[in-house]
Structure formats: C-alpha cells, structure tokens
Motif scaffolding. Structure first.
Motif, PDB file in Angstrom:
ATOM      1  N   GLY A  46      -3.659   4.429  -3.130  1.00  0.00           N
ATOM      2  CA  GLY A  46      -2.634   4.534  -2.091  1.00  0.00           C
ATOM      3  C   GLY A  46      -2.934   5.558  -1.019  1.00  0.00           C
ATOM      4  O   GLY A  46      -2.033   6.019  -0.330  1.00  0.00           O
ATOM      5  N   ASP A  47      -4.212   5.878  -0.840  1.00  0.00           N
ATOM      6  CA  ASP A  47      -4.556   6.872   0.173  1.00  0.00           C
ATOM      7  C   ASP A  47      -6.014   6.733   0.593  1.00  0.00           C
ATOM      8  O   ASP A  47      -6.881   6.531  -0.252  1.00  0.00           O
ATOM      9  N   GLY A  48      -6.278   6.821   1.891  1.00  0.00           N
ATOM     10  CA  GLY A  48      -7.635   6.877   2.409  1.00  0.00           C
ATOM     11  C   GLY A  48      -8.276   5.558   2.782  1.00  0.00           C
ATOM     12  O   GLY A  48      -9.396   5.549   3.284  1.00  0.00           O
ATOM     13  N   LEU A  49      -7.619   4.439   2.563  1.00  0.00           N
ATOM     14  CA  LEU A  49      -8.234   3.139   2.815  1.00  0.00           C
ATOM     15  C   LEU A  49      -8.509   2.907   4.298  1.00  0.00           C
ATOM     16  O   LEU A  49      -9.624   2.545   4.679  1.00  0.00           O
ATOM     17  N   ASN A  50      -7.522   3.097   5.140  1.00  0.00           N
ATOM     18  CA  ASN A  50      -7.714   2.879   6.576  1.00  0.00           C
ATOM     19  C   ASN A  50      -8.821   3.786   7.115  1.00  0.00           C
ATOM     20  O   ASN A  50      -9.696   3.335   7.854  1.00  0.00           O
ATOM     21  N   GLU A  51      -8.798   5.032   6.724  1.00  0.00           N
ATOM     22  CA  GLU A  51      -9.806   5.995   7.184  1.00  0.00           C
ATOM     23  C   GLU A  51     -11.204   5.566   6.749  1.00  0.00           C
ATOM     24  O   GLU A  51     -12.155   5.631   7.531  1.00  0.00           O
ATOM     25  N   TYR A 104       0.855  -1.180   0.000  1.00  0.00           N
ATOM     26  CA  TYR A 104       0.000   0.000   0.000  1.00  0.00           C
ATOM     27  C   TYR A 104       0.895   1.234   0.000  1.00  0.00           C
ATOM     28  O   TYR A 104       1.774   1.359   0.850  1.00  0.00           O
ATOM     29  N   ARG A 105       0.709   2.125  -0.931  1.00  0.00           N
ATOM     30  CA  ARG A 105       1.606   3.276  -1.092  1.00  0.00           C
ATOM     31  C   ARG A 105       1.600   4.211   0.108  1.00  0.00           C
ATOM     32  O   ARG A 105       2.634   4.692   0.517  1.00  0.00           O
ATOM     33  N   ASP A 106       0.442   4.514   0.655  1.00  0.00           N
ATOM     34  CA  ASP A 106       0.314   5.404   1.809  1.00  0.00           C
ATOM     35  C   ASP A 106       1.061   6.713   1.586  1.00  0.00           C
ATOM     36  O   ASP A 106       2.017   7.041   2.282  1.00  0.00           O
ATOM     37  N   TRP A 107       0.610   7.467   0.627  1.00  0.00           N
ATOM     38  CA  TRP A 107       1.262   8.712   0.229  1.00  0.00           C
ATOM     39  C   TRP A 107       1.485   9.670   1.394  1.00  0.00           C
ATOM     40  O   TRP A 107       2.464  10.411   1.417  1.00  0.00           O
ATOM     41  N   ASP A 108       0.570   9.687   2.364  1.00  0.00           N
ATOM     42  CA  ASP A 108       0.677  10.611   3.503  1.00  0.00           C
ATOM     43  C   ASP A 108       1.457  10.029   4.684  1.00  0.00           C
ATOM     44  O   ASP A 108       1.657  10.719   5.680  1.00  0.00           O
ATOM     45  N   LYS A 154     -11.273  -0.959  -3.000  1.00  0.00           N
ATOM     46  CA  LYS A 154     -10.342  -1.303  -4.084  1.00  0.00           C
ATOM     47  C   LYS A 154      -9.771  -0.041  -4.712  1.00  0.00           C
ATOM     48  O   LYS A 154      -8.568   0.054  -4.965  1.00  0.00           O
ATOM     49  N   ARG A 155     -10.634   0.942  -4.957  1.00  0.00           N
ATOM     50  CA  ARG A 155     -10.197   2.198  -5.561  1.00  0.00           C
ATOM     51  C   ARG A 155      -9.190   2.909  -4.666  1.00  0.00           C
ATOM     52  O   ARG A 155      -8.134   3.348  -5.121  1.00  0.00           O
ATOM     53  N   LEU A 156      -9.500   2.979  -3.368  1.00  0.00           N
ATOM     54  CA  LEU A 156      -8.605   3.643  -2.418  1.00  0.00           C
ATOM     55  C   LEU A 156      -7.284   2.889  -2.281  1.00  0.00           C
ATOM     56  O   LEU A 156      -6.223   3.507  -2.166  1.00  0.00           O
TER      57      LEU A 156
END
Length: 75
Positions: free
Chosen positions: A57-62, A4-8, A51-53
C-alpha cells in the motif's frame, strides 16, 4: 480490483489486480486509467516489486514513475 491503501495519501494509484505474470494498475487520473504491466513488458523483477508495493500500500506510483516501467497494454 483491490483498493490501493496509499498509507501516505500521496499516490496516483487507486486500485490494482495481481495475476501470475502481471499486475494491472488503475490510476486516479490521466487519459487512460488502467495499465497492464507484464513480465514481458516490464520484466519479472519489476512486476514482482510492483506486486509487493501494491500489497504494502505504499510506493507503487513512485516506483513506476522513477523506473519508467513499460506497460503491455491498456486493460
């Protein structure tokens, strides 16, 4: 599993795997780290957004936490 990229750099998600009607999410910590979210447990719309998130690479956990997404089983 895809990283997961996790840009933030603020997510609890570290990896994911996408299937036709599910997504498996690996979390950084917790008692269990792998969770499988399916169309039947979380709903097709929620899984589609997850899947989209994941791919973005951002917003999935939230999204999972805020919407209290139900998982089918621990993978």
């Amino acid at each position: 599993m895809e990283n997961y990229r996790d840009w933030d750099n603020d997510s609890g998600v570290i990896a994911y795997e996408i299937g036709n009607d599910y997504i498996i999410v690996e979390f950084r910590s917790g008692r269990e780290r792998l969770y499988k979210y399916t169309y039947s447990s979380a709903g097709a719309d929620n899984v589609g957004e997850m899947k989209r998130l994941a791919e973005a690479g951002d917003g999935l956990n939230e999204f999972i936490v805020e919407n209290k997404i139900e998982y089918e089983s621990k993978s």
